[in-house]
Design a protein around this motif. Structure first.
Motif, mmCIF file in Angstrom:
data_model
loop_
_atom_site.group_PDB
_atom_site.id
_atom_site.type_symbol
_atom_site.label_atom_id
_atom_site.label_comp_id
_atom_site.label_asym_id
_atom_site.label_seq_id
_atom_site.Cartn_x
_atom_site.Cartn_y
_atom_site.Cartn_z
ATOM 1 N N ILE A 1 0.864 -1.184 0.000
ATOM 2 C CA ILE A 1 0.000 0.000 0.000
ATOM 3 C C ILE A 1 0.898 1.232 0.000
ATOM 4 C CG2 ILE A 1 -1.743 1.274 1.324
ATOM 5 C CD1 ILE A 1 -2.516 -1.461 2.598
ATOM 6 N N THR A 2 0.615 2.198 -0.873
ATOM 7 C CA THR A 2 1.370 3.453 -0.861
ATOM 8 C C THR A 2 0.433 4.599 -0.486
ATOM 9 O OG1 THR A 2 2.867 2.626 -2.557
ATOM 10 C CG2 THR A 2 2.840 5.002 -2.216
ATOM 11 N N TYR A 3 0.825 5.371 0.522
ATOM 12 C CA TYR A 3 0.077 6.554 0.952
ATOM 13 C C TYR A 3 0.882 7.786 0.566
ATOM 14 C CZ TYR A 3 -2.982 3.907 4.189
ATOM 15 O OH TYR A 3 -3.898 3.070 4.762
ATOM 16 N N ARG A 4 0.232 8.789 0.013
ATOM 17 C CA ARG A 4 0.875 10.081 -0.186
ATOM 18 C C ARG A 4 0.331 11.044 0.875
ATOM 19 N NH1 ARG A 4 3.645 9.714 -4.990
ATOM 20 N NH2 ARG A 4 4.250 11.892 -4.877
ATOM 21 N N VAL A 5 1.232 11.724 1.575
ATOM 22 C CA VAL A 5 0.815 12.707 2.588
ATOM 23 C C VAL A 5 1.614 13.995 2.386
ATOM 24 C CG1 VAL A 5 0.242 10.928 4.298
ATOM 25 C CG2 VAL A 5 2.505 11.983 4.348
ATOM 26 N N GLN A 6 1.061 15.101 2.896
ATOM 27 C CA GLN A 6 1.745 16.392 2.825
ATOM 28 C C GLN A 6 2.569 16.560 4.091
ATOM 29 O OE1 GLN A 6 1.879 18.892 0.619
ATOM 30 N NE2 GLN A 6 0.645 17.828 -0.924
ATOM 31 N N GLY A 7 3.818 16.043 4.088
ATOM 32 C CA GLY A 7 4.676 16.248 5.261
ATOM 33 C C GLY A 7 4.347 15.267 6.369
ATOM 34 N N LEU A 8 5.210 14.270 6.575
ATOM 35 C CA LEU A 8 4.978 13.296 7.652
ATOM 36 C C LEU A 8 5.608 13.807 8.937
ATOM 37 C CD1 LEU A 8 3.969 10.463 8.552
ATOM 38 C CD2 LEU A 8 6.245 9.609 7.984
ATOM 39 N N ARG A 9 4.785 13.979 9.983
ATOM 40 C CA ARG A 9 5.303 14.420 11.277
ATOM 41 C C ARG A 9 4.896 13.408 12.342
ATOM 42 N NH1 ARG A 9 2.579 18.869 12.947
ATOM 43 N NH2 ARG A 9 1.018 18.311 11.405
ATOM 44 N N SER B 1 -1.641 13.854 13.153
ATOM 45 C CA SER B 1 -2.659 13.153 12.376
ATOM 46 C C SER B 1 -2.566 13.642 10.928
ATOM 47 C CB SER B 1 -4.033 13.469 12.965
ATOM 48 O OG SER B 1 -5.015 12.661 12.380
ATOM 49 N N HIS B 2 -2.616 12.701 9.972
ATOM 50 C CA HIS B 2 -2.400 13.048 8.566
ATOM 51 C C HIS B 2 -3.568 12.598 7.707
ATOM 52 C CE1 HIS B 2 1.484 12.549 10.513
ATOM 53 N NE2 HIS B 2 1.960 13.437 9.671
ATOM 54 N N ARG B 3 -3.975 13.448 6.794
ATOM 55 C CA ARG B 3 -4.930 13.077 5.763
ATOM 56 C C ARG B 3 -4.134 12.454 4.630
ATOM 57 N NH1 ARG B 3 -9.618 14.545 3.124
ATOM 58 N NH2 ARG B 3 -8.393 15.018 1.269
ATOM 59 N N VAL B 4 -4.458 11.226 4.248
ATOM 60 C CA VAL B 4 -3.804 10.589 3.110
ATOM 61 C C VAL B 4 -4.473 11.123 1.846
ATOM 62 C CG1 VAL B 4 -3.422 8.382 1.964
ATOM 63 C CG2 VAL B 4 -3.270 8.532 4.454
ATOM 64 N N THR B 5 -3.672 11.696 0.922
ATOM 65 C CA THR B 5 -4.280 12.309 -0.263
ATOM 66 C C THR B 5 -4.449 11.308 -1.397
ATOM 67 O OG1 THR B 5 -2.092 13.026 -0.995
ATOM 68 C CG2 THR B 5 -3.394 14.604 0.270
ATOM 69 N N GLU B 6 -3.657 10.247 -1.395
ATOM 70 C CA GLU B 6 -3.786 9.247 -2.462
ATOM 71 C C GLU B 6 -3.380 7.881 -1.923
ATOM 72 O OE1 GLU B 6 -1.853 10.346 -6.288
ATOM 73 O OE2 GLU B 6 -1.381 8.203 -6.367
ATOM 74 N N ALA C 1 3.916 2.112 2.510
ATOM 75 C CA ALA C 1 4.961 3.080 2.174
ATOM 76 C C ALA C 1 4.318 4.462 2.233
ATOM 77 C CB ALA C 1 5.510 2.815 0.779
ATOM 78 N N VAL C 2 4.814 5.310 3.144
ATOM 79 C CA VAL C 2 4.253 6.643 3.287
ATOM 80 C C VAL C 2 5.179 7.622 2.572
ATOM 81 C CG1 VAL C 2 3.424 8.381 4.916
ATOM 82 C CG2 VAL C 2 3.342 5.953 5.543
ATOM 83 N N VAL C 3 4.702 8.157 1.453
ATOM 84 C CA VAL C 3 5.510 9.070 0.650
ATOM 85 C C VAL C 3 5.173 10.498 1.057
ATOM 86 C CG1 VAL C 3 6.049 9.861 -1.684
ATOM 87 C CG2 VAL C 3 5.508 7.445 -1.273
ATOM 88 N N ASP C 4 6.214 11.209 1.490
ATOM 89 C CA ASP C 4 6.052 12.611 1.861
ATOM 90 C C ASP C 4 6.135 13.452 0.588
ATOM 91 O OD1 ASP C 4 6.471 15.242 2.690
ATOM 92 O OD2 ASP C 4 7.488 14.596 4.526
#
Lengths: 310, 310
Positions: free
Chosen positions: A13-21, A25-30, A93-96
């Motif tokens: 699974i690949t998650y795209r996020v705007q800046g991993l901190r 809490s992060h909204r996954v955009t894709e 995989a969390v892609v920043d």
């Protein structure tokens, strides 16, 4: 038919996020999903090259069902995965998106029961009868004995099927003793195995431990092959920019495809380096860019013979 | 029967890792899965209190199937989720075992088609006829109109069913205009809605915008209720240590259960605070510690009437 074995298949699974901190809490955009585990990646590349491939290993639970459903859509790949009670692991995989960096979370995989491991070994021996070559790929799920690859290498050799082993750590160390035809460690895996950080020396040591041939992947510097037929280095024309995910699996596919086509070593290495570089260049992790592959095959890869007796 | 609505249900996945570091690769040491989304959490607590609960909202794909399978194991909960083509979202909570901190990754949810939204509204109106109260909980998945909750509040009021709205942002703002019986914002949601960071003043402003009663959750300080019957503060005996995940949903369950039992406000608030604190104390996120709940109910919660005309 080429057989690939993935004992610890995965739903990647690949998650795209705007800046991993951390701790936020992060909204996954894709969200994207695909079948994973080294042997399935190798199979996909082999199929794209026109080979008939059969995949085996374990799949279970709803994640396993999703993996199998995705595989039905891949032309040239036959699903011979063996069912297990436990659920196939996920990898996330969390892609920043800000930095392009990836943070990886890998589930351990299902616990495989002794009866399931026995069922797999039977299925594997049956599949070997129709195989031109076999690749044993990746980590072992819990419950599979650490010496598993040694047994699978021996069965392949007994059946007269050339066998490539692509794993690391103790499963690699144990598997080597059964004398596989080829191993494809990266520099870190080779150093861990042999204690030497000098690739030529380490590859030679790995051959002494049982591998007939060693092709070491040295990242951007390409491949180093140490074989009974000679030693070569194969490198892409210049530093290739992109995402290295899957580049090693593409190299394995290139080596296997060259093996079953009985190509000379320099041609096998050219193919492996071209596929590997074309995978780094592809926009989607783990896919390869066909135009880049064709171009690199044509004139982009430099293969040089190395000194020293094999 | 109490009805809870979760338009954006989730498969909540928890990963435990040894130290989360961005751009590194992590072995997940433990994986747990449970049905998620606020309305499903509320339903589970209500069922544990002995209420008959029906859950509706959307579920789809293999993740939706897993959510529904988990729900069949919960005594007292009836599954009336409406199928959608898209897959129910996952949420991944990564718990760092070294610090205890949690990093949250939330998928956006499936795109709901207009026909699916219409099908839900029909099912919802049918379910209202048997409901003693309804809770509308959480975020909206893509495709559901931002004014969705206003329509659902109106339908509940037309059917004579008391309605609690627990959401935030624009869906809360729009939903308020339809005059729900009760909202349960936290301090941040209340400030975002009203512009005021003073909870008493903000709760009063939220009532002017349409809520009959407002119960604001103020974290460790407990609850503030501003209702036509009076104003109260209810607080746990001392700071409660643990994981606050699901504490707000437990408070909603306490308020709903007190509402259908026609308890006076101080008793409803006592129950909500006790459940909330017992959820923070429970070893598993989102569960409540029954012994702690009983103890807090007996003597641990302080309810005080507040000055000021309601």
């Amino acid at each position: 038919m080429i057989l690939t074995v993935t004992l610890n298949t995965a739903l990647d699974i690949t998650y795209r996020v705007q800046g991993l901190r951390p701790h936020a809490s992060h909204r996954v955009t894709e969200v994207t999903e695909r079948p994973g585990g080294k042997g399935l990646n190798v199979a996909r590349v082999l199929a794209a090259l026109g080979h008939e491939v059969t995949v085996t290993g374990f799949a279970g639970g709803t994640t396993g069902a999703v993996v199998r459903e995705h595989l039905t859509g891949v032309h040239g790949v036959t699903d011979a995965l063996v069912p297990v009670e436990g659920a196939t692991r996920r990898t996330v995989a969390v892609v920043d998106e800000r930095t392009g960096d990836t943070t990886q979370l890998n589930e351990p995989g299902p616990a495989v029961a002794p009866a399931e491991w026995n069922a797999f070994q039977g299925a594997y021996e049956d599949l070997l009868t129709g195989a031109a070559a076999v690749a044993l790929c990746g980590s072992l799920p819990p419950g599979v004995p650490v010496g598993a690859y040694a047994g699978l290498v021996r069965a392949a050799r007994a059946a007269g099927v050339p066998v490539l082993l692509d794993t690391s750590g103790e499963p690699l160390r144990r598997g080597l003793a059964a004398r596989p035809d080829l191993i494809k460690p990266n520099a870190d895996e080779l150093a861990e195995l042999t204690g030497s950080h000098e690739p030529q020396r380490a590859a030679q040591a790995a051959r002494r431990r049982g591998a007939r041939s060693v092709v070491a992947s040295l990242g951007p510097e390409g491949l180093l092959a140490v074989t009974p037929e000679g030693r070569w280095r194969a490198a892409p024309p210049a530093h290739v920019h992109g995402n290295p995910t899957g580049a090693g699996d593409s190299a394995v596919a290139g080596l296997l495809s060259g093996l079953v086509e009985h190509l000379p070593w320099p041609d096998r290495l050219t193919r492996a380096v071209a596929l590997s570089a074309a995978t780094v260049r592809a926009p989607v992790a783990g896919e390869f860019d066909r135009a880049a592959y064709e171009e690199l095959l044509g004139r982009g890869v430099a293969v040089t013979a190395e000194a020293g007796a094999a």
